[in-house]
Design an enzyme around this catalytic site. Structure first.
Site, PDB file in Angstrom:
ATOM      1  CG  HIS A 142      -1.034   5.019  -4.443  1.00 23.74           C
ATOM      2  ND1 HIS A 142       0.545   5.029  -5.015  1.00 23.74           N
ATOM      3  CD2 HIS A 142      -0.722   4.548  -3.333  1.00 23.74           C
ATOM      4  CE1 HIS A 142       0.591   5.122  -4.646  1.00 23.74           C
ATOM      5  NE2 HIS A 142       0.554   4.415  -3.072  1.00 23.74           N
ATOM      6  CG  HIS A 194      -0.848   1.048  -1.273  1.00 20.84           C
ATOM      7  ND1 HIS A 194      -1.427  -0.141  -0.350  1.00 20.84           N
ATOM      8  CD2 HIS A 194      -0.378   1.534  -0.706  1.00 20.84           C
ATOM      9  CE1 HIS A 194      -1.380   0.823   0.846  1.00 20.84           C
ATOM     10  NE2 HIS A 194      -0.739   1.737   0.656  1.00 20.84           N
ATOM     11  CG  HIS A 268       4.179   0.651   1.566  1.00 12.05           C
ATOM     12  ND1 HIS A 268       3.333   0.454   2.445  1.00 12.05           N
ATOM     13  CD2 HIS A 268       5.001   1.770   1.730  1.00 12.05           C
ATOM     14  CE1 HIS A 268       3.201   1.649   2.810  1.00 12.05           C
ATOM     15  NE2 HIS A 268       3.793   2.693   2.299  1.00 12.05           N
ATOM     16  CD  GLU A 320       6.245   5.847   2.792  1.00 12.63           C
ATOM     17  OE1 GLU A 320       5.543   6.343   3.569  1.00 12.63           O
ATOM     18  OE2 GLU A 320       5.969   5.123   1.852  1.00 12.63           O
ATOM     19  CD  GLU A 336       2.623   5.825   6.856  1.00  7.02           C
ATOM     20  OE1 GLU A 336       3.960   5.466   6.066  1.00  7.02           O
ATOM     21  OE2 GLU A 336       1.970   5.934   6.344  1.00  7.02           O
ATOM     22  CB  CYS A 404      -1.497   8.095   3.978  1.00 11.31           C
ATOM     23  SG  CYS A 404      -0.258   8.711   4.897  1.00 11.31           S
ATOM     24  CB  CYS A 405      -0.784  10.125   9.606  1.00 13.47           C
ATOM     25  SG  CYS A 405       0.225   8.650   8.157  1.00 13.47           S
TER      26      CYS A 405
HETATM   27  O1  FUB Z   1       0.837   5.168  -0.910  1.00 12.98           O
HETATM   28  C1  FUB Z   1      -0.353   5.686   0.011  1.00 12.98           C
HETATM   29  C2  FUB Z   1      -0.159   6.099   1.777  1.00 12.98           C
HETATM   30  O2  FUB Z   1       0.805   6.820   1.578  1.00 12.98           O
HETATM   31  C3  FUB Z   1       0.863   4.692   2.290  1.00 12.98           C
HETATM   32  O3  FUB Z   1      -0.272   3.862   2.698  1.00 12.98           O
HETATM   33  C4  FUB Z   1       1.063   5.271   3.293  1.00 12.98           C
HETATM   34  O4  FUB Z   1       2.807   4.688   3.529  1.00 12.98           O
HETATM   35  C5  FUB Z   1       1.994   6.905   2.031  1.00 12.98           C
HETATM   36  O5  FUB Z   1       2.879   6.111   1.292  1.00 12.98           O
HETATM   37 ZN    ZN Z   2       0.407   7.078   6.611  1.00 10.22          ZN
END
Ligand code: FUB
Ligand code: ZN
Length: 644
Positions: A142, A194, A268, A320, A336, A404-405
């Site tokens: 990441h 990502h 993902h 995910e 998610e 993250c959310c």
């Molecule tokens: O991996 C970074 C973030 O955390 C992702 O976008 C989400 O799905 C969670 O895994």
């Molecule tokens: Zn999230």
């Protein structure tokens, strides 16, 4: 009528109509539905998140002895929580100045920038925890994803406050990344596992005017999935066997094929949405029809095989993400919150590429359902996973180790204004119905717009236009795909919509004068929605929908096991606004049949069917579930009971 088919009629052959959003800085929201939610983000979510991050040691100098394997230690991408928070806080400062929040923002920026390396490199994990692994595993770690969120934060901070305290260091970092990656001699042909930096660089290009950021974004998109595969080479360089990739397939991070060859949304789901958001941006920046076609093909795939009725996506916990066509479990749904947000981001960009109501319909569906469910009414707790069925054990939480959310919702809500309107030289587009005001320039004239509505509770919208001078332009009011009957009047005179609707927008061109008033009425009956028969989990069931909202039934209102309830195909429902429920909410009331267990004692199977009793059924908006006492929840309700 299928959801998400373009209004086939008029305008299908029209050329794409591009537009730009009116930025949230030029939009005020005084809406009874969204106002309290944005306020909760500002007054609860943002300060709480800051405290949570402090508590988790995110900013704590004493914690700098962090090393891999140490517990507790946040994820490798922990800095993205800070930067997404920073972006959200910056958006909020733009519309609601707040010295206390600005202090927190300044402190977070000082902390982050204190870690910038002399060569411009700026990543918390690979500075504090594992410096020796810098840029050695883009597939999993990441690094450029974090750079992307850092860039987005810097752009938002600069645009909201005019300060360059984050933007300048971030430009140095982006220049460093640009010096490492690319197709030029001596550079590495890498990209991140990502996606995120791609869309962020386009924002940086707009904020700075530096074309190299656009070129770098374009490079990342074009390079993804090319052979020889970068992640293979990178794994070998680490002494690993690339075929031992833990996710098994490069579909996981959408690097299995170059973007133009991809036929399905895969892997993902957040990654895919961020990737496709950048692809849509580039399609526009570069006027590249093949990128636009790619988006369209993948969009069709998504809506026809891999989308929850709530606008959630990514059904499986394992990756995910996406699995196979029609695999949309309800109890086990992953969906998610970030993925639904990604869908909003992508469709907002598609809408700018072409004002086609299908994109706004999907954006709205996700926003009002699969995204909104992700946050409690008071803004203090969050879902990561948004199932469409619950046994009563799935609850929102105040924080997550992988957080993250929550900041993703915060940044979306704090900038919600930018999703309402689009504008170009000749047209104003109203995508979402949210009460408030905006101003823009159209056909060279300043224009003020006021929207009054109680949407989503009813479908009446009054729009007042105030151009500085009488001005000819097109006013485009979205007629949502869920609406089967709409009416419009201009200054009290009914307009014939028959020939006016272009790709889901009523397109009214005239010379507008100060004080002109347009009234739109959207019929909003309760509808039963059926799923494609291949969706096993929904077979024999219906979902209830009213306007943009998907409804669910909860144990709190329906005191029987919810699987025992079924509703008739011809069932009718009343819609009642209950001011005290969830801060004001329309509930649906009707009748259901309940299977009776009364005469089944000691019997497991028998050859006569169970008795059925008729009883009341109450449904609430899906987004509002789990805001009362724990209990069962279902979106898909058994259907087929016939009134006798
Ligand atoms: O991996 C970074 C973030 O955390 C992702 O976008 C989400 O799905 C969670 O895994
Ligand atoms: Zn999230």
């Amino acid at each position: 009528m299928a959801l998400f088919t373009s209004s086939p009629s008029q305008g299908a052959s029209e050329l794409p109509r591009t537009s730009s959003p009116i930025l949230h800085t030029a939009v005020t929201i005084d809406d009874t539905f969204w106002g309290p939610r944005i306020q909760a983000v500002r007054e609860q979510t943002l300060p709480i998140m800051y405290e949570q991050m402090k508590k988790a040691g995110y900013f704590d100098a004493d914690q700098r002895g962090w090393h891999k394997g140490m517990q507790p230690i946040p994820y490798v991408f922990w800095e993205s929580d800070i930067t997404k928070w920073l972006e959200a806080a910056s958006f909020s400062l733009a519309t609601h100045p707040d010295p206390k929040l600005e202090e927190m923002v300044d402190a977070a920026i000082a902390f982050i920038t204190s870690l910038q390396q002399p060569d411009g490199y700026l990543n918390l994990w690979f500075t504090e925890v594992e410096p020796e692994r810098r840029l050695t595993n883009l597939r999993d770690l990441h690094e450029l994803y974090c750079a992307g969120h850092l860039i987005e934060a810097a752009v938002a901070h600069f645009q909201s406050t005019g300060k360059r305290t984050l933007l300048d260091p971030v430009c140095r970092y982006a220049d460093y990344i640009d010096s490492i990656f690319g197709r030029e001699e001596g550079k590495r042909r890498g990209y991140d596992g990502h996606e995120e930096i791609e869309l962020a660089l386009i924002k940086l290009y707009h904020a700075t005017g530096e074309e190299r950021y656009l070129r770098l974004s374009h490079y990342f998109i074009e390079e993804r999935g090319q052979q020889p595969h970068y992640f293979d080479a990178e794994a070998k360089a680490r002494g690993e066997d690339p075929t031992n990739f833990w996710a098994r397939s490069y579909e996981y991070n959408q690097s299995h094929q170059p973007i133009r060859e991809q036929l399905k949304v895969v892997g993902h789901s957040v990654r895919d949405m961020y990737l496709l958001s950048a692809v849509a941006d580039l399609a526009r920046e570069l006027s590249d029809p093949s990128l636009r076609e790619t988006c369209e093909r993948l969009w069709q795939d998504l809506v026809s095989t891999r989308l929850y009725v709530t606008g959630g996506i990514g059904s499986s916990k394992d990756n995910e993400g996406f699995t196979s066509d029609y695999d949309l479990p309800n109890l086990q749904a992953y969906a998610e919150t970030c993925a639904a947000i990604g869908l909003v981001l992508w469709n907002h960009r598609l809408l700018q590429l072409d004002a086609d109501g299908r994109y706004a319909d999907l954006l709205e569906r996700s926003l009002y359902n699969g995204v909104l469910s992700g946050i409690s009414q008071d803004g203090t707790s969050f879902f990561y996973v948004n199932p469409l069925e619950s046994k009563g054990t799935h609850h929102r939480r105040g924080w997550y180790n992988c957080a993250c959310c929550p900041p993703n919702i915060a940044r979306l809500f704090a900038s919600l204004g930018q999703y309402i309107y689009g504008v170009n030289d000749t047209d104003l587009l109203v995508h979402l119905y949210i009460q408030g005001e905006t101003s823009c320039t159209i056909a060279g004239q300043p224009l003020k717009v006021r929207q009054e509505t109680r949407y989503p509770w009813d479908g009446d919208i009054r729009i007042t236009l105030d151009p500085a001078e009488p001005t000819e332009f097109g006013l485009n009011l979205r007629i949502p795909g869920w609406c089967k009957a709409a009416r419009i009047s201009v200054n009290g005179e009914e307009v014939d919509l028959a020939d006016l609707v272009v790709k889901g927008y009523a397109h009214i061109v005239r010379q507008w004068q100060a004080g002109d008033e347009v009234v739109l009425h959207l019929d909003m009956p309760v509808e039963q929605v059926y799923a494609h028969p291949a969706v096993k989990e929904d077979a024999g069931c219906v979902a209830l929908q009213r306007g943009p909202l998907v409804y669910c039934i909860e144990g709190a209102d329906n005191p029987v096991p919810l699987h025992e309830l079924s509703i008739a195909a011809n069932a009718s429902f009343t819609s009642t606004f209950e001011p005290e429920l969830f801060g004001g909410s329309v509930v649906l009331q009707g009748e259901a049949s309940a299977l009776s267990t009364a005469d089944w004692d000691g019997t497991l199977y028998r050859t006569t069917p169970p008795e059925q009793t008729v009883q009341p059924l109450t449904a609430i908006p899906y987004y509002a579930w789990d805001n009362r006492e724990p209990g069962e929840m279902r979106v898909w309700i058994r259907s087929g009971y016939v009134n006798r």
